[in-house]
Design an enzyme around this catalytic site. Structure first.
Site, PDB file in Angstrom:
ATOM      1  N   CYS A  51       0.818  -1.201   0.000  1.00 47.14           N
ATOM      2  CA  CYS A  51       0.000   0.000   0.000  1.00 47.14           C
ATOM      3  C   CYS A  51       0.857   1.259   0.000  1.00 47.14           C
ATOM      4  CB  CYS A  51      -0.874   0.034   1.248  1.00 47.14           C
ATOM      5  SG  CYS A  51      -1.779  -1.476   1.542  1.00 47.14           S
TER       6      CYS A  51
ATOM      7  N   ARG B  14       4.809   0.367  -6.150  1.00 47.08           N
ATOM      8  CA  ARG B  14       4.833  -0.458  -4.945  1.00 47.08           C
ATOM      9  C   ARG B  14       3.892  -1.661  -5.059  1.00 47.08           C
ATOM     10  NH1 ARG B  14       6.434   2.647  -0.099  1.00 47.08           N
ATOM     11  NH2 ARG B  14       5.016   1.356   1.091  1.00 47.08           N
TER      12      ARG B  14
ATOM     13  N   TRP C  83      -3.047  -2.626  -1.358  1.00 43.07           N
ATOM     14  CA  TRP C  83      -2.663  -3.983  -1.734  1.00 43.07           C
ATOM     15  C   TRP C  83      -3.374  -4.870  -0.729  1.00 43.07           C
ATOM     16  CZ3 TRP C  83       0.130  -8.146   0.348  1.00 43.07           C
ATOM     17  CH2 TRP C  83       0.628  -9.071  -0.595  1.00 43.07           C
TER      18      TRP C  83
ATOM     19  N   GLY D  96      -0.278  -1.471   6.487  1.00 48.89           N
ATOM     20  CA  GLY D  96       0.068  -2.377   7.587  1.00 48.89           C
ATOM     21  C   GLY D  96      -1.086  -3.307   7.899  1.00 48.89           C
TER      22      GLY D  96
ATOM     23  N   LYS E 278      12.828 -14.090 -11.709  1.00 55.41           N
ATOM     24  CA  LYS E 278      12.521 -12.961 -12.604  1.00 55.41           C
ATOM     25  C   LYS E 278      11.446 -13.364 -13.603  1.00 55.41           C
ATOM     26  CE  LYS E 278      13.728 -10.413 -10.802  1.00 55.41           C
ATOM     27  NZ  LYS E 278      14.415 -10.401  -9.590  1.00 55.41           N
TER      28      LYS E 278
ATOM     29  N   HIS F 169      17.693 -35.779  -9.645  1.00 60.60           N
ATOM     30  CA  HIS F 169      17.006 -36.319  -8.467  1.00 60.60           C
ATOM     31  C   HIS F 169      15.512 -35.989  -8.494  1.00 60.60           C
ATOM     32  CE1 HIS F 169      20.811 -37.547  -6.765  1.00 60.60           C
ATOM     33  NE2 HIS F 169      21.288 -36.364  -7.107  1.00 60.60           N
TER      34      HIS F 169
ATOM     35  N   LYS G 235       6.218  -3.938  -4.331  1.00 62.16           N
ATOM     36  CA  LYS G 235       7.641  -3.638  -4.342  1.00 62.16           C
ATOM     37  C   LYS G 235       8.240  -3.781  -2.951  1.00 62.16           C
ATOM     38  CE  LYS G 235      11.542  -2.380  -5.989  1.00 62.16           C
ATOM     39  NZ  LYS G 235      12.278  -3.496  -6.604  1.00 62.16           N
TER      40      LYS G 235
HETATM   41  C1  F6R Z   1      11.909  -9.986  -6.719  1.00 60.72           C
HETATM   42  C2  F6R Z   1      11.703  -9.023  -5.649  1.00 60.72           C
HETATM   43  C3  F6R Z   1      11.426  -9.532  -4.293  1.00 60.72           C
HETATM   44  C4  F6R Z   1      12.312  -8.789  -3.277  1.00 60.72           C
HETATM   45  C5  F6R Z   1      11.930  -9.204  -1.843  1.00 60.72           C
HETATM   46  C6  F6R Z   1      12.843  -8.561  -0.827  1.00 60.72           C
HETATM   47  O1  F6R Z   1      12.185  -9.351  -7.922  1.00 60.72           O
HETATM   48  O2  F6R Z   1      11.757  -7.855  -5.856  1.00 60.72           O
HETATM   49  O3  F6R Z   1      11.622 -10.904  -4.216  1.00 60.72           O
HETATM   50  O4  F6R Z   1      13.647  -9.080  -3.547  1.00 60.72           O
HETATM   51  O5  F6R Z   1      10.606  -8.827  -1.593  1.00 60.72           O
HETATM   52  O6  F6R Z   1      12.769  -7.179  -0.877  1.00 60.72           O
HETATM   53  P1  F6R Z   1      13.850  -6.270  -0.197  1.00 60.72           P
HETATM   54  O7  F6R Z   1      15.144  -6.512  -0.881  1.00 60.72           O
HETATM   55  O8  F6R Z   1      13.346  -4.879  -0.401  1.00 60.72           O
HETATM   56  O9  F6R Z   1      13.918  -6.652   1.240  1.00 60.72           O
END
Ligand code: F6R
Length: 610
Positions: A2, A27, A74, A101, A487, A506, A605
């Site tokens: 959010c 985000r 979100w 939150g 990715k 395996h 994000k």
């Molecule tokens: C994948 C991605 C997520 C973040 C994860 C950790 O492309 O962006 O898997 O890597 O949510 O986020 P941070 O690094 O901000 O703690």
């Protein structure tokens, strides 16, 4: 996750709030809403889907007013529909708030409030806060007191911005576990859940800490703890420019960020390498240097892409520093009561610096007496502030939801850490110098790896409609396989799995047939011959192989369907180069499939809920 934006001043609030919401789109969200107060009346508009849908809803509506709040949601509690979108109100409609939150005790609070006659219109936890404030206010306190009293009843996490008819010239904010930044202008003030929402208007900001509230008017602000103690805030300057959070001519943030990597990798190392001595210097570790260098065990904890960088870190720290390293998902680490001794170092890796599980893991590690250092991108983020010491990776704002440049900068920063520790142990100056020299060549090699883009695009065209992908790597390239698969799945919605190449036989080998693309990272490192055998195993089952190989290696041409040649470097640095074509592959496949690369479905994000 959010996003929150707020404005109070003399200008029309609506365009400022809508612009702020657009800057928060990255985000991740599924609905959006806005509330503006004008002549004592609060107008609320909310809509499911993109900000564009909200904008369309507002078209032709006159929404005057110079004070307002807005939100991208979100969904956590209740499905993403118009009713559950923020802002939410109390029973009277006089208290309107947005919230990031999770309120953990909302069910219990709803029950108590229900018994007192409150009726709830939404399935959200957020609505409970508005009713709780109403309840306290009804009992004859000042509004601010009701706000604080309600917050002290709430368990969980929040970043809140609130407007009310009772105090129509103020915005009330509070933070516990979910970031809020207040931007200071001249005769106007701004609120954002992150700086990108407000940076177009001011660079002077302060961050609320957990347990603090702010009451903001157009000419000033008061900050206090929830317990009503005044708090002095230090105004800081945001250092990044607006251009860094704009697309600069690229169709997507993700592509822009992939192409930024020659610079961001250089920035991660800038001023930190001492070539003559073959060593690295990390100023942010000075306060804890002794503990870092003497640690007898290192834990690395992180989520997602940052976790994959941590796996690369494990390999290099063990190889060069001869210290045992354990890498663990923060979500597991925080709950499983790991055995941590006083002389252990815990490294938390995070791009955003706000990931809820990583933050909780950090707090758990501190509670257990470890020295905790951060490898963080976002300057001033919660995790950056809570660690004992740390290193910024200096990748600049990462807006694309799929993390790209943060990964390469994290690996670069881990190499610096490795070099720093290893040189106080058995690594010779000569070996150190070799690594430093190779590190300095990285930006040029990343640039060269980016030149595979046309080839990768052609490969993407051929494989865009496949339903499954397998990614294989060994040694330092094993985490690259995991990251390549992540990715692809997150932005193209194609099922993809990463595996250590030898592990394939395996189980996963059962999946291989002529419809299964297998991406193999087969650069000429210490595991090269082994991975060639793994490729043979795939080909024997008619799998389609796309191999990332070292430039000049034509040995695999006869064996695989496609080779993507990239520059060679030392094994420990290879992930920084090998990941580039995999980022490009995921990007191009997703674009060809019509996916929203910068805002993939269901993703956020910054994952500020656990
Ligand atoms: C994948 C991605 C997520 C973040 C994860 C950790 O492309 O962006 O898997 O890597 O949510 O986020 P941070 O690094 O901000 O703690």
């Amino acid at each position: 996750m959010c996003g929150i934006v707020g404005y109070i001043g003399d200008r029309e609030a609506r365009p400022i709030l809508m612009d702020g919401l657009k800057r928060l789109e990255y985000r991740g969200y599924d609905s959006a809403g806005i509330a503006i107060i004008h002549k004592g009346r609060i107008s609320i508009t909310k809509q499911v889907g993109k900000i564009a849908a909200l904008e369309e809803d507002l078209n032709g509506t006159h929404l005057p007013g110079t004070l307002g709040i807005a939100h991208t949601r979100w969904a956590t509690h209740g499905e993403p529909n118009q009713t559950n979108a923020h802002p939410h109100t109390d029973g009277t409609g006089n208290i309107v708030l947005v919230h990031n939150g999770i309120i953990e005790n909302y069910n219990a609070l709803r029950k108590i409030l229900g018994e007192k006659g409150h009726t709830f219109r939404t399935e959200t936890d957020t609505e409970t806060i508005a009713h709780l404030i109403e309840e306290f206010y009804r009992n004859g306190t000042t509004f601010e007191e009701a706000f604080r009293m309600a917050l002290s009843e709430v368990d969980g996490t929040y970043g809140i911005a609130l407007i009310t008819k009772y105090e129509p010239d103020k915005i009330f904010c509070a933070r516990k576990g979910s970031p809020l930044v207040v931007g200071i202008g001249e005769g106007e003030n701004f609120i954002g859940s992150d700086a990108s929402a407000i940076i177009a208007h001011t660079r002077n900001v302060f961050y609320l800490e957990d347990g603090e509230i702010a009451v903001i008017s157009k000419d000033g602000f008061v900050t206090k703890t929830i317990e009503n103690e005044l708090v002095q805030k230090k105004i800081e300057k945001i250092s990044f420019d607006l251009e860094r959070i704009e697309k600069a001519g690229y169709p997507h943030f993700m592509l822009k960020e992939i192409y930024e990597q020659p610079h961001t990798v250089a920035d991660a190392m800038r001023g930190r390498l001492i070539e003559e001595e073959g060593v690295a210097k990390l100023g942010g570790l000075t306060p804890i240097l002794h503990n870092v260098l003497r640690s007898r065990k290192i834990f690395i904890t992180a989520c997602g892409t940052s976790y994959h960088a941590g796996l690369v870190g494990e390999y290099m720290l063990e190889q060069y520093c001869r210290v045992p390293v354990e890498v663990e998902y923060a979500s597991e680490f925080r709950y499983r009561d790991p055995i941590i001794e006083d002389d252990n170092l815990v490294v938390v890796i995070t791009q955003s610096g706000e990931t809820a599980d990583t933050l909780a893991a950090l707090r758990e590690a501190k509670r257990k007496g470890a020295t905790v250092m951060g490898l963080v991108n976002v300057v001033g983020s919660t995790i950056a502030r809570e660690t004992h010491g740390g290193t910024y990776i200096h990748a600049g704002p990462e807006i694309g939801v799929a993390s790209t440049k943060a990964f390469t900068s994290q690996v670069a920063a881990l190499t610096l850490l490795t070099l720093m520790i290893a040189r106080t142990k058995s690594m010779s100056a000569e070996d150190g110098r070799k690594i430093v020299k190779e590190m300095k060549d990285l930006p040029v090699k990343v640039e060269q790896a980016l030149k595979t883009a046309d080839l990768v695009q052609a490969i993407a065209e051929e494989f865009r409609d496949k339903r499954n992908f397998l990614y294989l790597g060994r040694g330092y390239n094993y985490p690259v396989a995991l990251e390549g698969a992540l990715k692809l799945k997150e932005i193209s919605y194609i099922h993809a799995e990463g595996y250590p190449a030898a592990e394939m036989k395996h189980g996963p080998i059962a999946l291989i047939d002529d419809d299964m693309p297998v991406v193999v990272i087969a650069t000429q490192d210490s595991t090269y011959e082994k991975i060639v055998s793994n490729i043979e195993e795939v080909k024997a089952r008619r799998g389609r192989v796309i191999a990332v190989v070292s430039e000049g290696d034509d040995k695999l041409d006869r064996l695989v369907d496609y080779t993507i040649p990239i520059p060679m470097t030392l094994d420990l640095l290879q992930p920084i180069i090998s990941i580039i074509p995999l980022q490009l592959l995921a990007y191009h496949i997703a674009v060809m499939r019509g996916c929203d690369v910068d805002q993939p479905r269901n993703l956020a994000k910054s994952v500020t809920v656990e």
